[in-house]
Design a protein around this motif. Sequence first.
Motif, PDB file in Angstrom:
ATOM      1  N   PHE A 113      -1.883   5.453  14.622  1.00  0.00           N
ATOM      2  CA  PHE A 113      -1.067   4.249  14.671  1.00  0.00           C
ATOM      3  C   PHE A 113      -0.217   4.142  13.413  1.00  0.00           C
ATOM      4  N   CYS A 114       0.806   3.304  13.496  1.00  0.00           N
ATOM      5  CA  CYS A 114       1.642   2.993  12.335  1.00  0.00           C
ATOM      6  C   CYS A 114       1.702   1.486  12.188  1.00  0.00           C
ATOM      7  N   VAL A 115       1.448   0.998  10.988  1.00  0.00           N
ATOM      8  CA  VAL A 115       1.561  -0.426  10.687  1.00  0.00           C
ATOM      9  C   VAL A 115       2.951  -0.674  10.108  1.00  0.00           C
ATOM     10  N   ASN A 116       3.726  -1.521  10.782  1.00  0.00           N
ATOM     11  CA  ASN A 116       5.058  -1.895  10.323  1.00  0.00           C
ATOM     12  C   ASN A 116       4.982  -3.293   9.723  1.00  0.00           C
ATOM     13  N   PRO A 146       6.294  10.087  10.056  1.00  0.00           N
ATOM     14  CA  PRO A 146       6.321  11.530   9.775  1.00  0.00           C
ATOM     15  C   PRO A 146       5.088  12.321  10.168  1.00  0.00           C
ATOM     16  N   VAL A 147       3.912  11.723  10.175  1.00  0.00           N
ATOM     17  CA  VAL A 147       2.696  12.487  10.461  1.00  0.00           C
ATOM     18  C   VAL A 147       2.240  12.283  11.902  1.00  0.00           C
ATOM     19  N   THR A 148       2.134  11.046  12.347  1.00  0.00           N
ATOM     20  CA  THR A 148       1.544  10.770  13.661  1.00  0.00           C
ATOM     21  C   THR A 148       2.566  10.629  14.771  1.00  0.00           C
ATOM     22  N   GLY A 149       3.841  10.418  14.430  1.00  0.00           N
ATOM     23  CA  GLY A 149       4.859  10.199  15.450  1.00  0.00           C
ATOM     24  C   GLY A 149       4.859   8.805  16.036  1.00  0.00           C
ATOM     25  N   SER A 150       4.046   7.908  15.487  1.00  0.00           N
ATOM     26  CA  SER A 150       4.033   6.521  15.951  1.00  0.00           C
ATOM     27  C   SER A 150       5.362   5.849  15.605  1.00  0.00           C
ATOM     28  N   PRO A 151       5.814   4.892  16.423  1.00  0.00           N
ATOM     29  CA  PRO A 151       7.091   4.236  16.149  1.00  0.00           C
ATOM     30  C   PRO A 151       7.123   3.543  14.789  1.00  0.00           C
ATOM     31  N   ARG A 152       8.181   3.839  14.057  1.00  0.00           N
ATOM     32  CA  ARG A 152       8.437   3.210  12.768  1.00  0.00           C
ATOM     33  C   ARG A 152       9.668   2.332  12.955  1.00  0.00           C
ATOM     34  N   ILE A 153       9.486   1.029  12.884  1.00  0.00           N
ATOM     35  CA  ILE A 153      10.526   0.072  13.261  1.00  0.00           C
ATOM     36  C   ILE A 153      11.575  -0.065  12.162  1.00  0.00           C
ATOM     37  N   ALA A 156      11.903  -2.696   8.798  1.00  0.00           N
ATOM     38  CA  ALA A 156      10.621  -3.151   8.248  1.00  0.00           C
ATOM     39  C   ALA A 156      10.572  -2.828   6.751  1.00  0.00           C
ATOM     40  N   PRO A 157      10.167  -3.768   5.919  1.00  0.00           N
ATOM     41  CA  PRO A 157      10.110  -3.509   4.478  1.00  0.00           C
ATOM     42  C   PRO A 157       9.145  -2.395   4.087  1.00  0.00           C
ATOM     43  N   ALA A 158       8.102  -2.168   4.889  1.00  0.00           N
ATOM     44  CA  ALA A 158       7.132  -1.120   4.560  1.00  0.00           C
ATOM     45  C   ALA A 158       6.460  -0.630   5.836  1.00  0.00           C
ATOM     46  N   TRP A 159       5.957   0.602   5.797  1.00  0.00           N
ATOM     47  CA  TRP A 159       5.244   1.179   6.929  1.00  0.00           C
ATOM     48  C   TRP A 159       4.085   2.025   6.412  1.00  0.00           C
ATOM     49  N   VAL A 160       3.023   2.114   7.226  1.00  0.00           N
ATOM     50  CA  VAL A 160       1.819   2.856   6.861  1.00  0.00           C
ATOM     51  C   VAL A 160       1.399   3.671   8.077  1.00  0.00           C
ATOM     52  N   ASP A 161       1.434   4.993   7.966  1.00  0.00           N
ATOM     53  CA  ASP A 161       1.171   5.920   9.064  1.00  0.00           C
ATOM     54  C   ASP A 161      -0.288   6.387   8.976  1.00  0.00           C
ATOM     55  N   VAL A 180      -4.929   6.547   5.818  1.00  0.00           N
ATOM     56  CA  VAL A 180      -3.490   6.614   5.573  1.00  0.00           C
ATOM     57  C   VAL A 180      -3.070   8.067   5.370  1.00  0.00           C
ATOM     58  N   GLU A 181      -2.133   8.515   6.214  1.00  0.00           N
ATOM     59  CA  GLU A 181      -1.607   9.873   6.126  1.00  0.00           C
ATOM     60  C   GLU A 181      -0.248   9.910   5.426  1.00  0.00           C
ATOM     61  N   ALA A 182       0.502   8.830   5.536  1.00  0.00           N
ATOM     62  CA  ALA A 182       1.809   8.725   4.879  1.00  0.00           C
ATOM     63  C   ALA A 182       2.177   7.248   4.845  1.00  0.00           C
ATOM     64  N   LEU A 183       3.047   6.882   3.916  1.00  0.00           N
ATOM     65  CA  LEU A 183       3.497   5.501   3.834  1.00  0.00           C
ATOM     66  C   LEU A 183       4.786   5.452   3.036  1.00  0.00           C
ATOM     67  N   GLY A 184       5.496   4.353   3.171  1.00  0.00           N
ATOM     68  CA  GLY A 184       6.755   4.232   2.458  1.00  0.00           C
ATOM     69  C   GLY A 184       7.343   2.848   2.639  1.00  0.00           C
ATOM     70  N   THR A 185       8.499   2.639   2.029  1.00  0.00           N
ATOM     71  CA  THR A 185       9.179   1.351   2.102  1.00  0.00           C
ATOM     72  C   THR A 185      10.568   1.527   2.691  1.00  0.00           C
ATOM     73  N   GLY A 186      11.056   0.455   3.294  1.00  0.00           N
ATOM     74  CA  GLY A 186      12.438   0.405   3.764  1.00  0.00           C
ATOM     75  C   GLY A 186      13.227  -0.377   2.748  1.00  0.00           C
ATOM     76  N   ASP A 187      13.557  -1.614   3.093  1.00  0.00           N
ATOM     77  CA  ASP A 187      14.200  -2.509   2.141  1.00  0.00           C
ATOM     78  C   ASP A 187      13.099  -3.160   1.322  1.00  0.00           C
TER      79      ASP A 187
END
Length: 205
Positions: A113-116, A146-153, A156-161, A180-187
């Motif tokens: 899953f990905c948390v947006n 990038p790792v799981t292919g789950s939708p990254r919206i 979103a200010p941040a996401w956790v894969d 957590v396999e990957a994570l990052g920020t948007g704005d």
Amino acid sequence: MGHAGMAATVVRYLRSVGAPTSAEPVDALPRPELRAVGEDERAPLDPGEFRRVLGHFATGVTVVTAPPPHPGAPPAGFACQSFSSLSLDPPLVAFMVARTSTTWPRIASAGVFCVNVLGADQGPLCRSFAVSGADKFAGVEHDAAPVTGSPRIAGAPAWVDCTIHAVHTGGDHLIVVGRVEALGTGDAEASPLLFHKGAFGRFEH
């Protein structure tokens, strides 16, 4: 353990509670018969009062997503305010989902899953993901984490894969732990979307 191993672990869990485990749309887990106290004890807390008091605790708001089970199928996703970081070493996060959720079995089957994390201007998007049975991704811009292919919206200010690490029972909810396999920020400067007393709000710097 890879994605397949994580998925197999969750499928075993679903089988243990009698839930279907096919990749096709599946029924929600049955609502458990639960009581906060025994028959000979004081009456259970009033649900409305429970929600009212706990509503004083402000939370952030997220959308938890998972990839489609097969090409051409829609991805899965639901609005979730019960999300938290859990551990730094290993890196773990957690979210809670109702055992009656129709989206959870699809996330469980995916094993990932990905948390947006939503921004202050994404309240309407959150509401659309809170509706059961609708095409939640209609008109929603997203790409693959990038790792799981789950939708990254988008936006979103941040996401956790994540991959699913463990699932625990918590009354009428499940406690889902993700590694957590990957994570990052948007704005990263965007204000967060907050939920307080049943309404959305924003944090003012």
